[in-house]
Design an enzyme around this catalytic site. Structure first.
Site, PDB file in Angstrom:
ATOM      1  N   ASP A   7     -10.468 -31.095 -32.893  1.00 56.35           N
ATOM      2  CA  ASP A   7     -10.619 -32.595 -32.797  1.00 56.35           C
ATOM      3  C   ASP A   7     -10.221 -32.878 -31.127  1.00 56.35           C
ATOM      4  OD1 ASP A   7     -10.958 -35.418 -32.607  1.00 56.35           O
ATOM      5  OD2 ASP A   7      -9.075 -35.608 -33.972  1.00 56.35           O
ATOM      6  N   ASP A  43     -17.580 -35.299 -28.150  1.00 56.44           N
ATOM      7  CA  ASP A  43     -16.248 -35.386 -29.343  1.00 56.44           C
ATOM      8  C   ASP A  43     -16.898 -34.318 -30.240  1.00 56.44           C
ATOM      9  OD1 ASP A  43     -14.126 -36.321 -30.985  1.00 56.44           O
ATOM     10  OD2 ASP A  43     -15.814 -37.434 -32.027  1.00 56.44           O
TER      11      ASP A  43
END
Length: 495
Positions: A176, A375
């Protein structure tokens, strides 16, 4: 009579000339339509075959070999970890690929809401004292971990295999780049979700050390509390997911490439939400508590394999970037240090630059809103509505030769390619500050919705100010973050 005859001949000549001009113009326009934009071949059959493979694939979880090398943080060593799509960890429980896609998109929407909520908290000046926890009882040494795609669980996430504790126990952790805190589920559980590995028991690790409330790591948390002198953490993800537990230091092992002592991680005893399958999360953001920051990495990179793949790649720290990288500025937002922004100046379809003001991709220096981040947890790239509409309209204009069909979930531009083995589609590319251009493979922007040949353009508009380059657009590309030089590099076909 003679005058009428002359006029008639003039009219006939004018009409004939008009037809000739129209014919030439038509041929010219037709030629422009077919040759004025750049195209690439999209392999429809191969993409459909992958959807069938992933539904029938029976994953075999491989154990992580324990590392024999221990390091203290510095900036010279490199570490490497395996990196897997979730599909290589769990057999899909969905009845068909359409159900799988729907589940994945629902989870993706929750992810985007989470990122926007995090940004809004930051730009609105919410202080740490305003945030209260919910009530509830090395040297980077060739850290290479396998990364796996999470689509079979209805998620676009990727997982890295990492060791925690001494002796090291292997766990699959979500990769992440939009978070800083690394955490995993811990015994005893007051509320834990199902994961593929046994839940970590800190009492079985000789290197587990709870942090005190006055420690620097504890004071760096956005949300913390104190119980019996020990630091408690809470991380909420804006989509209803959260983790609560003890904040401690542990030894983290990176496959066979080494380990780092005293890394601050969350030991979660109450974990709820959309984490399914993984033991926890590796925070790779830009904050002081992120894994790259704690191990003093000068760079890190990952390569995300195809989301429907059963293969793996690597997550690496302090490794050299490929020489052919397309580079762009790595930017920061003074309001939030977690997000990794990239300097995008525009986009092109078919080689033609779209009419999008560069300000659409820029962070507003006053408010902190706007900008575009890279991301790993978001699947589908989100663009501000103005940018998305421009991209979609240009793509539709250049794909009039393809049979269109109804939209699907958040996708409004879809095609029925069931009767085709391969098709020509316009190129789609990002233009970066500094003049470099990243052209996406067709499979990174036309994705299957089912196993029958329905494909959709994998971009979506966002109502928020934040634009996001998602992992569908990153797949098959090594993404490198040079933290020392503030550069992002994209190297296609480097998995």
């Amino acid at each position: 009579m003679a005058e009428k005859s002359i006029i008639l001949h003039i009219l006939i000549a004018a009409f004939t000339f008009s037809l000739y001009c129209h014919s030439v113009l038509s041929r010219t326009v037709s030629s422009l339509d077919s040759h004025s934009h750049t195209t690439q071949v999209f392999d429809v059959s191969a993409s459909i075959q992958r959807t069938l493979h992933i539904l029938s694939f029976d994953p075999q979880t491989k154990p992580l070999k324990q590392s024999e090398q221990t390091s203290t943080p510095s900036s010279s060593s490199s570490f490497s970890l395996s990196l897997h799509p979730r599909s290589s960890l769990h057999k899909p429980q969905h009845k068909d690929y359409t159900a799988l896609t729907l589940s994945r998109l629902e989870r993706d929407s929750a992810r985007v809401k989470s990122l926007n909520a995090k940004l809004e908290l930051a730009v609105n000046g919410i202080s740490k004292s305003d945030l209260k926890p919910i009530e509830t009882v090395v040297e980077p040494e060739d850290l290479q971990t396998p990364v796996t795609s999470g689509i079979s669980q209805g998620s676009g996430e990727y997982f890295s295999r990492i060791g925690v504790g001494q002796p090291a126990k292997p766990f699959y952790m979500v990769l992440d780049t939009g978070s800083d805190i690394s955490w995993l589920q811990c015994q005893p559980c007051s509320d834990c979700y199902q994961q593929s590995d046994p839940i970590f028991n800190p009492s079985g690790s000789s290197s587990y050390n709870p942090l005190t409330c006055d420690s620097q790591q504890c004071s760096s948390l956005d949300v913390s509390a104190c119980r019996s002198g020990k630091c408690l953490y809470q991380v909420s993800y804006g989509d209803g997911s959260y983790t609560v537990g003890d904040f401690a230091t542990e030894t983290v092992s990176f496959g066979n490439s080494g380990s780092v002592k005293n890394v601050a991680i969350g030991c979660g005893h109450d974990n709820e939400g959309l984490f399914v399958g993984s033991a926890g999360l590796l925070g790779l953001g830009g904050g002081s508590l992120s894994l790259p920051s704690q191990i003093k990495a000068s760079s890190f990179s990952y390569c995300l394999v195809d989301r429907d793949s059963s293969s793996s790649s690597t997550l690496e720290f302090n490794s050299a970037s490929p020489g052919d990288s397309v580079t762009a500025p790595l930017l920061r937002n003074s309001r939030i240090d977690t997000f990794l922004y990239v300097g995008v100046t525009g986009m092109a379809v078919g080689g033609q630059l779209l009419s999008i003001p560069p300000s659409v991709f820029e962070v507003d220096g006053t408010s902190g809103r706007g900008g575009i981040i890279v991301d790993s947890g978001t699947a589908v790239t989100r663009l501000q509505t103005q940018a998305y509409n421009s991209l979609r309209d240009a793509f539709v204009q250049m794909t009039q030769h393809l049979p269109s069909t109804t939209g699907f979930a958040l996708f409004d531009t879809c095609y029925d390619l069931s009767s085709m083995r391969s098709v020509k589609v316009p190129t789609v590319s990002f233009h970066f500050a500094g003049g470099k251009t990243l052209s996406l493979p067709a499979k990174n922007f036309l994705i299957p919705i089912d196993s029958g040949g329905k494909f959709c353009l994998a971009f979506a508009p966002t109502e928020g100010s934040l634009s996001i380059i998602g992992n569908v657009q990153q797949q098959g590309t090594r993404v490198s973050y040079d933290l020392a030089k503030s550069r992002v590099g994209f190297s296609p076909s480097k998995c």
